[in-house]
Scaffold this motif. Structure first.
Motif, short mmCIF file in Angstrom:
data_model
loop_
_atom_site.label_atom_id
_atom_site.label_comp_id
_atom_site.label_asym_id
_atom_site.label_seq_id
_atom_site.Cartn_x
_atom_site.Cartn_y
_atom_site.Cartn_z
N MET A 1 -24.78 53.24 40.54
CA MET A 1 -25.54 54.19 41.35
C MET A 1 -26.86 53.54 41.76
N THR A 2 -27.24 53.74 43.02
CA THR A 2 -28.47 53.14 43.54
C THR A 2 -29.69 53.81 42.91
N PRO A 3 -30.62 53.01 42.36
CA PRO A 3 -31.87 53.60 41.85
C PRO A 3 -32.63 54.27 43.00
N PRO A 4 -33.39 55.32 42.70
CA PRO A 4 -34.17 55.97 43.75
C PRO A 4 -35.12 54.98 44.42
N LEU A 5 -35.25 55.08 45.73
CA LEU A 5 -36.17 54.23 46.48
C LEU A 5 -37.57 54.82 46.46
N ASP A 6 -38.56 53.98 46.21
CA ASP A 6 -39.96 54.41 46.29
C ASP A 6 -40.50 53.98 47.64
N LEU A 7 -40.57 54.91 48.59
CA LEU A 7 -41.00 54.57 49.93
C LEU A 7 -42.50 54.32 50.01
N THR A 8 -43.24 54.72 49.00
CA THR A 8 -44.68 54.50 49.01
C THR A 8 -45.06 53.15 48.39
N ALA A 9 -44.08 52.43 47.87
CA ALA A 9 -44.35 51.13 47.26
C ALA A 9 -44.75 50.12 48.32
N ASP A 10 -45.28 48.98 47.88
CA ASP A 10 -45.57 47.88 48.79
C ASP A 10 -44.32 47.58 49.60
N PRO A 11 -44.43 47.46 50.93
CA PRO A 11 -43.24 47.20 51.75
C PRO A 11 -42.48 45.94 51.33
N ILE A 12 -43.15 44.99 50.69
CA ILE A 12 -42.44 43.80 50.19
C ILE A 12 -41.45 44.21 49.12
N GLU A 13 -41.89 45.04 48.18
CA GLU A 13 -41.00 45.49 47.10
C GLU A 13 -39.94 46.45 47.63
N LEU A 14 -40.30 47.23 48.63
CA LEU A 14 -39.31 48.13 49.23
C LEU A 14 -38.23 47.32 49.95
N THR A 15 -38.63 46.22 50.60
CA THR A 15 -37.65 45.32 51.22
C THR A 15 -36.66 44.82 50.18
N ALA A 16 -37.18 44.37 49.04
CA ALA A 16 -36.32 43.85 47.97
C ALA A 16 -35.33 44.92 47.51
N ALA A 17 -35.82 46.15 47.37
CA ALA A 17 -34.94 47.23 46.92
C ALA A 17 -33.84 47.52 47.95
N LEU A 18 -34.19 47.50 49.23
CA LEU A 18 -33.19 47.76 50.27
C LEU A 18 -32.15 46.64 50.33
N VAL A 19 -32.60 45.40 50.19
CA VAL A 19 -31.68 44.26 50.26
C VAL A 19 -30.65 44.33 49.15
N ASP A 20 -31.06 44.79 47.98
CA ASP A 20 -30.15 44.81 46.83
C ASP A 20 -29.14 45.96 46.88
N VAL A 21 -29.16 46.74 47.95
CA VAL A 21 -28.11 47.74 48.18
C VAL A 21 -27.23 47.21 49.32
N PRO A 22 -26.08 46.63 49.02
CA PRO A 22 -25.24 46.06 50.08
C PRO A 22 -24.88 47.11 51.13
N SER A 23 -24.93 46.71 52.40
CA SER A 23 -24.65 47.67 53.48
C SER A 23 -24.02 46.96 54.68
N VAL A 24 -22.97 46.21 54.41
CA VAL A 24 -22.23 45.58 55.50
C VAL A 24 -21.74 46.67 56.46
N SER A 25 -21.69 46.35 57.73
CA SER A 25 -21.29 47.33 58.75
C SER A 25 -20.07 48.13 58.32
N GLU A 26 -20.17 49.44 58.48
CA GLU A 26 -19.17 50.44 58.13
C GLU A 26 -19.13 50.74 56.63
N THR A 27 -20.04 50.15 55.85
CA THR A 27 -20.15 50.50 54.43
C THR A 27 -21.59 50.89 54.09
N GLU A 28 -22.27 51.54 55.04
CA GLU A 28 -23.70 51.84 54.86
C GLU A 28 -23.96 53.13 54.09
N GLN A 29 -22.93 53.86 53.69
CA GLN A 29 -23.16 55.20 53.15
C GLN A 29 -24.08 55.19 51.93
#
Length: 359
Positions: A1-29
């Motif tokens: 399960m994906t850990p909750p995203l902290d949108l108020t965090a430094d955008p650098i750390e938010l980038t890292a969190a987004l990258v670690d959730v795979p989202s190849v086209s058609e699997t973005e859910q």
């Protein structure tokens, strides 16, 4: 399960969190679910809706202007470049991994702004959409434009695609054609009785080799057109003179031409041959003279915008009658490569510029 995203965090750390959730086209859910949940929990000042695996959010403050910020959640297939890794530190920190450039760094900048700027001087719309990396009919913006067209309207669109943290204006159009060369079949033992279509394709290739692309300047931005053969098909069997050869050609044209004008140019260039269109997409004029665009340029430090030499979804927004630019962290030449990486300072810079612009 994906850990909750902290949108108020430094955008650098938010980038890292987004990258670690795979989202190849058609699997973005999974990523779309996490983004939606985070926005609903941390951005109560926004109206939020879901469209497929796209998440849309906007302010409704009655401002005189609206700015649309757009970015896609999907990536190309993973190529042994997840999970995210880091190199360097401090000002030299670099994030490596699938999506760091194209375009989760830009998504992180958008999401951080969405959660932390409650009183912008423009009304803001955030569009985080699916399936940009595959066929145009699957692109989430196609569905959104059909079902929720009002969510794409504004006075300026900023597509946070990678631009090396520079403002890239408009985009070139793209046109793909097949040029057919006819022949006549014959047995290769009596080749003089036929007409070899592959040999005849030499004239098409000669015209391509001699072609000098235009380099028009539009709003101070120099575009460089291109015309390239990308595929040749022909041949029947090892003992048959081929009766058809097809040269597939890609044309990147500056946005001062429509696709119809570009096609007319190609038909003239390949006069005498059958030309069939296999794909087309309009370009987008820079729109740099619009007052709101000038404000963005000023917020970026006043550097001169450069021409976008590829095609991006700014074209879709330009077609709606609004100026549109590309602005996001990451070197676009690294997009879709195994070596994809983004310098952390570019994420910070883009975040600071857009925050200054909208605040």
């Amino acid at each position: 399960m994906t850990p909750p995203l902290d949108l108020t965090a430094d955008p650098i750390e938010l980038t890292a969190a987004l990258v670690d959730v795979p989202s190849v086209s058609e699997t973005e859910q999974e990523l779309a679910d996490a983004v939606e949940a985070a926005l609903r929990a941390q951005a109560g000042h926004l109206e939020i809706i879901r469209s497929g695996n796209a998440v849309l959010a906007r302010t409704n403050l009655g401002r005189s202007s609206r700015v649309v910020l757009a970015g896609h959640l999907d990536t190309v297939p993973i190529n042994k470049n997840l999970p995210l890794t880091r190199s360097g530190d401090g000002d030299e920190l670099v994030l490596h991994g699938c999506g760091t450039v194209d375009m989760k760094g830009g998504d992180a900048v958008m999401l951080n702004l969405a959660a932390t700027v409650a009183e912008p001087r423009f009304d803001l719309t955030f569009v985080l959409y699916d399936c940009e990396e595959i066929a145009a009919e699957r692109n989430g913006l196609t569905r959104i434009q059909r079902d929720l067209p009002e969510w794409l309207l504004g006075d300026l669109a900023v597509v946070c695609e990678p631009t090396d943290a520079a403002i890239e204006a408009g985009c070139q159009g793209t046109l793909r054609i097949d040029v057919r060369v006819p022949g006549r079949r014959a047995h290769t033992a009596r080749g003089w009785m036929g007409v070899n279509a592959i040999h005849g394709a030499g004239e098409v290739l000669r015209r391509l080799s001699a072609y000098e692309p235009r380099q028009p300047e539009i709003d101070g931005c120099r575009y460089h057109e291109g015309l390239q053969a990308v595929k040749i098909t022909g041949g029947v069997a090892g003992n048959v003179v081929p009766d058809e050869c097809v040269v597939s050609i890609n044309h990147r044209f500056a946005p001062d031409r429509s696709s119809e004008q570009a096609l007319a140019h190609l038909r003239e260039l390949f006069d005498g041959f059958e030309v069939t269109v296999t794909d087309r997409a309009e370009g987008a004029l820079p729109g740099l003279n619009a007052p709101v665009t000038q404000e963005l340029i000023a917020a970026s430090g006043g550097g001169s915008p450069v021409a976008k030499l590829g095609w991006t979804d700014v074209s879709r927004f330009a077609a709606l009658g609004m100026p549109a630019v590309n602005f996001g962290p990451g070197d676009p030449k690294l997009a879709h490569t195994q070596e994809e990486n983004v310098p952390a300072w570019q994420i910070t810079h883009c975040s600071d510029v857009l925050r200054k612009f909208v605040s």
